[in-house]
Each structure stands twice: as C-alpha cells, then as structure tokens.
Scaffold this active site. Structure first.
Site, PDB file in Angstrom:
ATOM      1  N   ARG A 174       6.952  68.390  20.308  1.00 23.74           N
ATOM      2  CA  ARG A 174       7.413  67.031  20.035  1.00 23.74           C
ATOM      3  C   ARG A 174       6.579  66.034  20.858  1.00 23.74           C
ATOM      4  O   ARG A 174       6.180  66.366  21.991  1.00 23.74           O
ATOM      5  CB  ARG A 174       8.892  66.945  20.424  1.00 23.74           C
ATOM      6  CG  ARG A 174       9.562  65.599  20.217  1.00 23.74           C
ATOM      7  CD  ARG A 174       9.872  65.336  18.779  1.00 23.74           C
ATOM      8  NE  ARG A 174      10.810  64.245  18.623  1.00 23.74           N
ATOM      9  CZ  ARG A 174      10.902  63.506  17.506  1.00 23.74           C
ATOM     10  NH1 ARG A 174      10.111  63.734  16.467  1.00 23.74           N
ATOM     11  NH2 ARG A 174      11.791  62.550  17.417  1.00 23.74           N
ATOM     12  N   THR A 225       7.773  63.374   7.138  1.00 24.62           N
ATOM     13  CA  THR A 225       7.986  64.696   7.728  1.00 24.62           C
ATOM     14  C   THR A 225       7.721  65.796   6.688  1.00 24.62           C
ATOM     15  O   THR A 225       7.746  65.538   5.492  1.00 24.62           O
ATOM     16  CB  THR A 225       9.438  64.814   8.288  1.00 24.62           C
ATOM     17  OG1 THR A 225       9.678  63.723   9.160  1.00 24.62           O
ATOM     18  CG2 THR A 225       9.671  66.095   9.038  1.00 24.62           C
ATOM     19  N   ASN A 262       6.777  60.667  11.728  1.00 25.63           N
ATOM     20  CA  ASN A 262       7.865  59.710  11.512  1.00 25.63           C
ATOM     21  C   ASN A 262       7.713  59.018  10.154  1.00 25.63           C
ATOM     22  O   ASN A 262       7.697  59.699   9.143  1.00 25.63           O
ATOM     23  CB  ASN A 262       8.010  58.728  12.672  1.00 25.63           C
ATOM     24  CG  ASN A 262       9.440  58.210  12.745  1.00 25.63           C
ATOM     25  OD1 ASN A 262      10.349  58.835  12.226  1.00 25.63           O
ATOM     26  ND2 ASN A 262       9.656  57.064  13.355  1.00 25.63           N
ATOM     27  N   ASP A 288      12.097  56.784  17.279  1.00 30.71           N
ATOM     28  CA  ASP A 288      13.198  57.754  17.329  1.00 30.71           C
ATOM     29  C   ASP A 288      13.986  57.653  18.634  1.00 30.71           C
ATOM     30  O   ASP A 288      15.030  58.289  18.773  1.00 30.71           O
ATOM     31  CB  ASP A 288      12.677  59.186  17.124  1.00 30.71           C
ATOM     32  CG  ASP A 288      12.590  59.541  15.639  1.00 30.71           C
ATOM     33  OD1 ASP A 288      13.021  58.724  14.811  1.00 30.71           O
ATOM     34  OD2 ASP A 288      12.080  60.628  15.319  1.00 30.71           O
ATOM     35  N   SER A 327      15.110  64.049  17.910  1.00 32.59           N
ATOM     36  CA  SER A 327      14.676  64.325  16.536  1.00 32.59           C
ATOM     37  C   SER A 327      15.850  64.829  15.700  1.00 32.59           C
ATOM     38  O   SER A 327      16.886  65.219  16.232  1.00 32.59           O
ATOM     39  CB  SER A 327      13.590  65.405  16.587  1.00 32.59           C
ATOM     40  OG  SER A 327      13.257  65.849  15.300  1.00 32.59           O
ATOM     41  N   SER A 328      15.648  64.818  14.386  1.00 32.84           N
ATOM     42  CA  SER A 328      16.621  65.449  13.479  1.00 32.84           C
ATOM     43  C   SER A 328      16.041  66.707  12.832  1.00 32.84           C
ATOM     44  O   SER A 328      16.670  67.305  11.952  1.00 32.84           O
ATOM     45  CB  SER A 328      17.019  64.474  12.370  1.00 32.84           C
ATOM     46  OG  SER A 328      17.685  63.372  12.916  1.00 32.84           O
ATOM     47  N   GLY A 385      13.158  64.520   5.474  1.00 31.09           N
ATOM     48  CA  GLY A 385      14.259  63.659   5.041  1.00 31.09           C
ATOM     49  C   GLY A 385      14.859  62.761   6.096  1.00 31.09           C
ATOM     50  O   GLY A 385      15.958  62.254   5.906  1.00 31.09           O
ATOM     51  N   GLY A 386      14.178  62.569   7.231  1.00 30.23           N
ATOM     52  CA  GLY A 386      14.701  61.669   8.261  1.00 30.23           C
ATOM     53  C   GLY A 386      16.048  62.167   8.753  1.00 30.23           C
ATOM     54  O   GLY A 386      16.256  63.363   8.954  1.00 30.23           O
TER      55      GLY A 386
HETATM   56  N1  GLY Z   1      10.820  61.580  13.142  1.00 30.14           N
HETATM   57  C1  GLY Z   1      11.963  62.081  12.556  1.00 30.14           C
HETATM   58  C2  GLY Z   1      12.644  63.155  13.306  1.00 30.14           C
HETATM   59  O1  GLY Z   1      12.045  63.776  14.175  1.00 30.14           O
HETATM   60  O2  GLY Z   1      13.787  63.380  13.098  1.00 30.14           O
END
Ligand code: GLY
Length: 563
Positions: free
Chosen positions: A94, A368, A388, A410, A439-440, A459-460
């Site tokens: 990350r 993503t 992102n 984020d 993050s997601s 998908g954010g």
């Molecule tokens: N940039 C989107 C995520 O990491 O969730």
C-alpha cells in the site's frame, strides 16, 4: 463376513477414489481484468513459473495495459497461499504518506478541505508500493528471474496496447486532469483528446522504468536516477515527496484476517485495508440469521443492515495498524456480532443516524483492479491493486512514464469529512507521515473441506459489499460464473441509502425495501469487476470467471509444474 459389512466394503472400495479430495488442482486458472494480463500470466506458468511469478508478471502487465486502474505509481495487496507449507500471508504494498504530509496541505485558509488537491496532481500521490511489491514477491516467493517475469510488461509498454471502450470512458472522465500533465497527455491522449478505439498506447518511458527495476531491483525505482526524476517533477508541480520518502518505502508481510462463516473459513485483507474486518464482521452478523429461510426482500434487508453496521465500525475504528490500536478481536467477536444482529429489526430499516450522526457525500466511479491465480501445485494469489480514481492523480513525472496515484484521498483528511467514495473516517485514519491510508481492497480466499475459492474485485467502497455478495453466493453452492454476475447492492452506513447498480434490484425488491424504510439510490451503470476461481477438490474440477461487466478474461489450463 457379515453380509451387510461386505456390502459396505464393496461400496467403499467402489467409490473410494472419488470421495477423497485432490491434493493438487487438475488445472491452473487465472482471471484478470485484461486479456493481455491473463495471457501473460499463463505464459509465465508455461515457462515454469509458479503462481507468484505469474502474479509478478500480471501486476506489471496491468500497470501497462490498465493505466486507469493500477500501476507502478500505485499500490497493491497480494494475498498468498503457499502450497508447500500452507503459509498464508498478505504482502502489503500500500502507498504511504510522504514524510512531510499533513492535513494542512489539503485545507483552505478557512479550514475547508480543498478537494482537488487530494485527487488531482502530485500532492494527491502517496509513495508507491507496486515496484517494491513486484521485487519482493519475486525474491521471496517466485522461482523465475525478475527480468523474465517483467518481460511481457516491457513488451506491451514498448509495442503498445489497444484503446478499448472502457479506456475511452475512463479517460473521458479524467480528461481535464490528464490534459494538465504534459507527459500524461502525451502518453494517454491523442492530440489532447480521448484516443479512438483501437489506437495504440505506446509507453517508451514506462518500458525504461520497468527495465531499470528488472536490472536493479527495488533500488532501480526508489533510489538514483529514476527516483530523482520522480521527486524533481513532483516537487516542481506542488508535491512534497523527498528522496528519503522513496528510499524508506518498505513492504510489510501481514497476517490475514481469518473468520468463520458456517463451514467456510474466510481469509482476507487485514489493515491497512478495512476489507477483511468489514467483510468478517458483516458475515458474523449474518451468521445469526437463517438466510435460506427468509423471503427474498427480508434477506436483502438483513444483508443491507449487516453492511450498515460493519461500515459504521469501519468509520469509527479502522486505519493503519502500524499507527493506531485497532480492536480487531472485539470487532470480530461473536458476542459483539450477536448484539449487532439483535439490533436488526426484520420489519423496518435502522436509520444510520440511530448509530451516530456524520456528514454525507456522493461517491464516484470505477478504479482499481483485481486478479486471481491458482497453479497446479496449489499455490494461490488474490491480488487487488489500485491508483485510486481512474488514471489516479493524472500526473506523470516527466520522462518516467509512471502515472501517480491519488491515494492521499483515502485518508480522512478532516475527521468525518467524506472522501471521494463518500466514506467517512475518524482520527484512526487521519494523515500522518509514512502512514498507509485506509483501503477497502478485499482480496479473499474461501476454504471448506471440499472447496477453495479465490476472489476479489474493483469498485471503491463497494468492493467489500461486492465480495460479501460473492461469498454468500458461494455459500449457496453456486459457481464463479454466478458470483461475478449476480446483481449488486450496497450500504456503507453513510450516506444513508441503499446503492444499487443499474438493474441491481428488481422493481418488486425496490418497492419492498422502500416499504421497510430504506432510501434507494440507483447508479446509472453497473459497478465492480470481480475475478474469481473455484477449485472443487473432491471432483478435482477448476472453474474461473471474469466479471461480464468488464473486459477481462478467465482461463484454465492443464499446465503441470516444472520443478
Ligand atoms: N483506493 C481505494 C481503496 O484502496 O480502497
């Protein structure tokens, strides 16, 4: 011998070979968001590489052919399962905040957040993790030379790849931002406009940056000539990167989050992603309901309420575990989940206000990428990579070909100020030097006595709910083709609305959910791009599927391991 015992013995001998789970998959499988990435992964397996080598090749190829989703200027999470010893680990690549980053950089004099600064241009960019991730994966888990694994990406960067309709749509969405960067416009646009379908995107500078990594490893990116170029142009254009930020970037191996949903072991991403905890918490809540017995609308209502509660705790507690204490055990505790489940009423929605009051904002588009790999030794990779927003920050430092992320968005720049996905966060996710933004991303394995699944999606903020719906579909006994196709809906606590993709809920379902008090928000398009694999061990069958919403490709092949 007793007759009935003899009878049983004959049955056992007849069926014995079919009742034992296979030790190794009959076929390898790869599912990615781009056919060139899938083919490159297979090319590496054919050359004798394992799943981890293929992951290096695929990560690098996606950095070339899906510039709107991931890249050398971005970050990624690679969830691994190594067959020889059963080791399961997440390689955390990350992005990190630069050493001089602070929330002040993104605020107006009046204290309001100046949104474009965390979304567009070099100030929006965290220190990239993908280059270090490529080298780390290769050195610690692969068996091929780095240069061999990077060769397909270098080829596509030099020779070019064709613009598709998805590329056109996303370049159109980020046109102004791409135009603002001289190098980004020259590479990703054609005469300063969105290129036509079929146009070749050639990336000579990116090829050279990849070659530098293949020759010098991580220092080829983080130290020396390429690093100096990156820093010079970032700083000239308002960014704050310093050489010690790049030189100090470190990959971290993290223990995955492991939860149990019925007979399914769920292995997923730990912090700095919220994915594994939110997914696990939602499943823990749902464990308290007999979903099969509920009518369709009540079942969806309960799933939505579970999402609402898990996302509430995301906002309150989650961030980078290297900087804050996260009460992981408590969040995933069965008693705690039972309490949350008990607060769900079957005949009415809970308003998010009842769980706390925070600001509300709209969320934005696709970005993503995810890929899944299974090799015939049984090694697995579920990897989710990001820069992102589509095309990240839109900024390419001169002469590098490296498109930078806008992952600083984020962070919760101001506590409880929603980010581009409408997600709110608290102190836990505030900006601090070298910290990783929450993050997601939710790369996930599922295991039962008889099955192994590998899945994830883009998908954010909707990544987590998309994976959750996939897990529930797996639990219902369906195959990957179904997980990647099923209609999607989502709740993230705030905004207090059920979001659903175009045609994600039928008119009857919408009416039923409204009657229970839910506010609905239909998106004008489909979302997510799931890539999934299932190994059915008892029958030794391997299935792979790529989301019909995207342009990806899933293939299986009988390639045997070279040792
Ligand atoms: N940039 C989107 C995520 O990491 O969730």
């Amino acid at each position: 011998m007793h007759r009935s015992f003899l009878h049983l013995l004959i049955i056992w001998i007849t069926f014995w070979p079919f009742s034992v789970s296979a030790e190794q998959p009959s076929r390898a499988a790869i599912a990615t968001a781009h056919p060139l990435a899938t083919q490159s992964g297979m090319e590496i397996l054919e050359q004798g590489g394992n799943a981890f080598d293929a992951a290096v090749a695929i990560t690098a190829v996606l950095a070339v052919v899906e510039p709107y989703s991931s890249g050398l200027g971005g970050g990624g999470l690679w969830l691994l399962h190594r067959a020889t010893d059963g080791k399961q680990v997440m390689i955390d690549g990350r992005e990190t905040a630069p050493g001089s980053a602070s929330a002040m950089l993104y605020l107006e004099k009046n204290g309001e957040v100046k949104k474009e600064l965390s979304l567009n241009g070099p100030l929006a960019a965290g220190i990239p993790g993908v280059p270090a991730g490529l080298v780390y994966l290769n050195e610690h888990y692969g068996r091929m030379m780095l240069a061999q694994n990077l060769a397909p990406a270098i080829r596509y960067a030099r020779e070019g790849f064709q613009v598709t309709e998805l590329y056109r749509k996303l370049a159109g969405f980020r046109l102004d931002v791409l135009r603002a960067s001289k190098d980004a416009a020259a590479i990703f646009l054609h005469e300063n406009e969105v290129p036509p379908s079929g146009h070749l995107i050639v990336q000579k500078d990116l090829a050279n940056s990849l070659i530098r990594i293949s020759e010098h490893g991580a220092p080829g990116f983080y130290i020396g000539e390429l690093a100096n170029r990156l820093i010079d142009d970032v700083r000239k254009n308002g960014g704050v990167w310093r050489s010690d930020d790049l030189a100090g970037y470190k990959i971290v191996e993290r223990q995955p989050i492991i939860t149990q949903y019925r007979d399914i072991r769920v292995i997923s991403a730990p912090p700095p992603s919220s994915g594994g905890i939110v997914l696990g918490q939602a499943l823990n809540i749902l464990q308290n309901f007999n979903l099969e017995r509920l009518d369709n609308i009540t079942r969806k209502h309960v799933i939505i309420e579970a999402m609402r509660r898990a996302f509430r705790d995301r906002a309150a507690y989650l961030g980078d575990s290297d900087f804050i204490e996260i009460p992981v055990e408590r969040l995933l505790d069965q008693d705690y989940s039972e309490g949350l489940a008990a607060s769900i009423e079957l005949d009415r929605s809970t308003s998010s206000e009842e769980l706390g009051v925070f600001p509300v904002a709209e969320q934005t588009g696709t970005h993503t990428t995810h890929f899944s790999i299974l090799d015939t030794e049984g090694n697995r990779v579920a990897a989710t990579l990001s820069i992102n927003l589509p095309f990240g920050s839109g900024f390419v430092p001169s002469g590098t070909g490296v498109l930078l992320n806008d992952e600083m968005d984020d962070f919760a720049i101001k506590p409880m100020q929603p980010n581009a996905y409408g997600l709110v966060g608290d102190e836990a996710n505030r900006i601090e030097p070298r910290k990783r933004p929450l993050s997601s991303m939710t790369p996930t394995f599922l295991e039962t006595g008889d099955h192994v699944a590998i899945l994830g999606t883009s998908g954010g903020s909707r990544i987590i709910s998309t994976v959750l719906l996939g897990v529930l579909d797996f639990a219902d006994g369906n195959l990957p083709k179904s997980w990647v196709s099923i209609p999607r809906y989502h709740h993230q606590y705030l905004p207090d609305e059920v979001q659903f993709e175009q045609n994600g809920l039928t008119a009857i379902e919408q009416a039923g959910l409204r009657e229970l008090g839910h506010t609905l928000s239909e998106k004008d398009r489909a979302y997510g791009n799931m890539q999934a694999i299932l190994w059915w061990k008892k029958k030794n069958l391997v299935y792979a599927a790529s989301d019909p919403r995207g342009e990806g490709e899933a293939v299986t092949s009988a390639i045997r391991p070279h040792r």
